[in-house]
Design an enzyme around this catalytic site. Structure first.
Site, PDB file in Angstrom:
ATOM      1  N   HIS A 212      36.117  49.766  48.375  1.00 10.15           N
ATOM      2  CA  HIS A 212      36.129  50.142  49.104  1.00 10.15           C
ATOM      3  C   HIS A 212      37.000  51.681  48.696  1.00 10.15           C
ATOM      4  O   HIS A 212      37.542  52.215  47.831  1.00 10.15           O
ATOM      5  CB  HIS A 212      34.617  50.929  48.804  1.00 10.15           C
ATOM      6  CG  HIS A 212      33.619  50.194  47.180  1.00 10.15           C
ATOM      7  ND1 HIS A 212      33.613  51.326  46.250  1.00 10.15           N
ATOM      8  CD2 HIS A 212      32.598  49.119  48.159  1.00 10.15           C
ATOM      9  CE1 HIS A 212      32.247  49.861  45.744  1.00 10.15           C
ATOM     10  NE2 HIS A 212      32.310  49.390  47.376  1.00 10.15           N
ATOM     11  N   ASP A 216      39.745  52.833  46.203  1.00 13.23           N
ATOM     12  CA  ASP A 216      40.015  54.218  45.948  1.00 13.23           C
ATOM     13  C   ASP A 216      41.417  54.837  45.750  1.00 13.23           C
ATOM     14  O   ASP A 216      42.559  55.241  44.961  1.00 13.23           O
ATOM     15  CB  ASP A 216      39.498  55.639  47.199  1.00 13.23           C
ATOM     16  CG  ASP A 216      38.446  55.025  46.822  1.00 13.23           C
ATOM     17  OD1 ASP A 216      37.631  55.419  46.188  1.00 13.23           O
ATOM     18  OD2 ASP A 216      37.587  56.153  47.657  1.00 13.23           O
ATOM     19  N   GLU A 242      37.086  54.074  36.672  1.00 15.55           N
ATOM     20  CA  GLU A 242      37.817  53.431  36.338  1.00 15.55           C
ATOM     21  C   GLU A 242      39.001  53.807  35.420  1.00 15.55           C
ATOM     22  O   GLU A 242      40.478  53.610  34.863  1.00 15.55           O
ATOM     23  CB  GLU A 242      38.599  52.251  36.916  1.00 15.55           C
ATOM     24  CG  GLU A 242      37.549  50.854  35.520  1.00 15.55           C
ATOM     25  CD  GLU A 242      36.220  51.186  36.046  1.00 15.55           C
ATOM     26  OE1 GLU A 242      35.822  49.454  35.466  1.00 15.55           O
ATOM     27  OE2 GLU A 242      35.494  51.786  36.581  1.00 15.55           O
TER      28      GLU A 242
END
Length: 331
Positions: A212, A216, A242
Site C-alpha cells: 500500500h 500511495d 484511484e
C-alpha cells in the site's frame, strides 16, 4: 477580592491613571474618586462581579482579560492590563454587562469605579472623554485587525480542507462546491466545458504486488502527471480511491481528447519508485472524455464521462474513450 483602602487614602495620584492623565483639574477629579475602593487581588484570583458595568483600573500588578466567556465566542484571546490601564469601558458606555473574565496575573491593586461615577467624571473632564475616545478607537482598530487575521486564517483552513492530503489535488468537497458553478457559468455563456474521468488500471493488483505504501506513491505519481501537464485554468481532482478527474473550461471535444491522449501517454512513463535498483512498475490509466451538452447539469456530465471511462476499460484499458452524445432522430 478584598478592599484595602480608598483612592483618597491610597497615595496614588490622578496622574497614575491613563484615562485621566493631563487633566485640567486633578484636585477636583481626585475629590470625586476619593471614596472609590482600592481592591487587593492575589495572583490567580478573579475579579468578583466583573460582569457588572464598572470600570477597573490597575494601580499595581497586572490583570489578564479573556473576552466573551459567556457568549460561546471565546477564542483564547487574552489581553494583559498593566498599571494605569483600564478595563470595562465598553460596559459602562453601553450600560450592558461586562462579559470579560478578569484575573490577576500577580498580586495586584485595582481601583473600582461605578458606572454612574464614570459618567460624572466624563461630564467634569473633557480630557477623560478624549482619552476614552482614543482608547476605544485604538481597541476598535486592534479588533478589526484581529478579525481580518481570523478571516484570512479561516479562508486558509477552508482552502486546506478542499485539498486531498495524499495527492495534493483538489478533493471531492471542492468538486461538489465548484463544479455546479462551473457548469452553470458554461451553460449561461454557451462556453464549452470538458471533463475527463481517469481510473488507474488494475490498481488493486498493483497494491497487492507492491504494497500500500507503493500504491500511495503511485497515486502521487499519477497526480503529478495531471498537475504538471495542465494549463493554469484547468483543474485536477482526486475523485475517490484511484479515480481522478480533470476539468477543462473553455475546451472543445477535439482538444479535450487530445489532452486525454497526452495524459495517457505520460502516465505510462510515470516513475513510481525513485530507487532504480528495484524493478520499475509502470502505472497506466483509462480515460473517459465528455463535454457539456445543452441542458446538462453536473451529474449528467459526470455520468457521461464515467460511461466513456467504462468503455475505455472494456476496450482493453490504457486508452482514451470519448462520449458521443446521441443525436435525436429526425422526423
Amino acid at each position: 477580592m478584598k478592599q484595602i483602602s480608598t483612592f483618597g487614602s491610597s497615595g496614588y495620584q490622578i496622574s497614575d491613571l491613563q484615562l485621566l492623565r493631563n487633566a485640567d483639574d486633578d484636585a477636583a477629579l481626585a475629590k470625586l474618586l476619593a471614596h472609590c475602593p482600592v481592591m487587593l487581588l492575589e495572583s490567580g484570583q478573579a475579579v468578583a462581579e466583573s460582569n457588572r458595568a464598572r470600570l477597573y483600573i490597575v494601580l499595581r500588578g497586572a490583570l489578564s482579560v479573556a473576552t466573551d466567556t459567556r457568549t460561546g465566542m471565546a477564542d483564547g484571546t487574552v489581553s494583559k492590563i498593566l498599571p494605569g490601564e483600564s478595563v470595562g469601558e465598553q460596559s459602562v458606555l453601553d450600560e450592558e454587562a461586562n462579559l470579560s473574565s478578569i484575573t490577576a496575573l500577580e498580586q495586584s491593586e485595582v481601583l473600582v469605579i461605578e458606572a454612574d461615577l464614570v459618567w460624572k467624571l466624563i461630564d467634569e473632564s473633557n480630557v477623560l472623554a478624549r482619552n476614552l475616545l482614543r482608547l476605544l478607537s485604538f481597541r476598535i482598530r486592534a479588533a478589526n485587525a484581529q478579525l481580518r487575521r481570523r478571516q484570512k486564517l479561516g479562508e486558509f483552513y477552508r482552502q486546506l480542507s478542499m485539498i486531498d492530503g495524499l495527492t495534493g489535488l483538489y478533493n471531492r468537497a471542492w468538486l461538489n462546491d465548484l463544479l455546479p458553478t462551473m457548469v452553470a457559468t458554461a451553460q449561461g455563456s454557451h462556453a464549452p466545458l470538458a471533463l475527463i474521468m481517469i481510473d488507474l488500471d488494475h490498481f488493486k493488483k498493483f497494491n497487492d504486488s507492491h504494497g500500500h505504501l507503493a500504491g500511495d506513491q503511485a497515486l502521487r505519481a499519477a497526480a503529478h502527471v495531471l498537475s504538471s501537464a495542465l494549463r493554469p485554468t484547468d483543474f485536477a481532482v482526486r475523485y475517490g480511491g484511484e479515480e481522478m478527474m480533470v476539468l477543462l473550461p473553455d475546451t472543445s471535444d477535439k482538444v479535450a481528447v487530445a489532452v486525454a491522449e497526452r495524459l495517457c501517454e505520460r502516465m505510462q512513463q510515470a516513475v513510481v519508485f525513485g530507487d532504480m535498483r528495484q524493478p520499475l512498475p509502470h502505472v497506466t490509466a483509462s480515460f473517459g472524455v465528455a463535454t457539456l451538452q445543452a441542458g446538462q447539469d453536473e451529474s449528467a456530465l459526470i455520468a457521461a464521462a464515467d460511461g466513456a471511462l467504462y468503455r475505455a476499460k472494456e476496450l482493453g484499458r490504457n486508452r482514451v474513450a470519448h462520449h458521443q452524445p446521441t443525436v435525436p432522430d429526425q422526423p
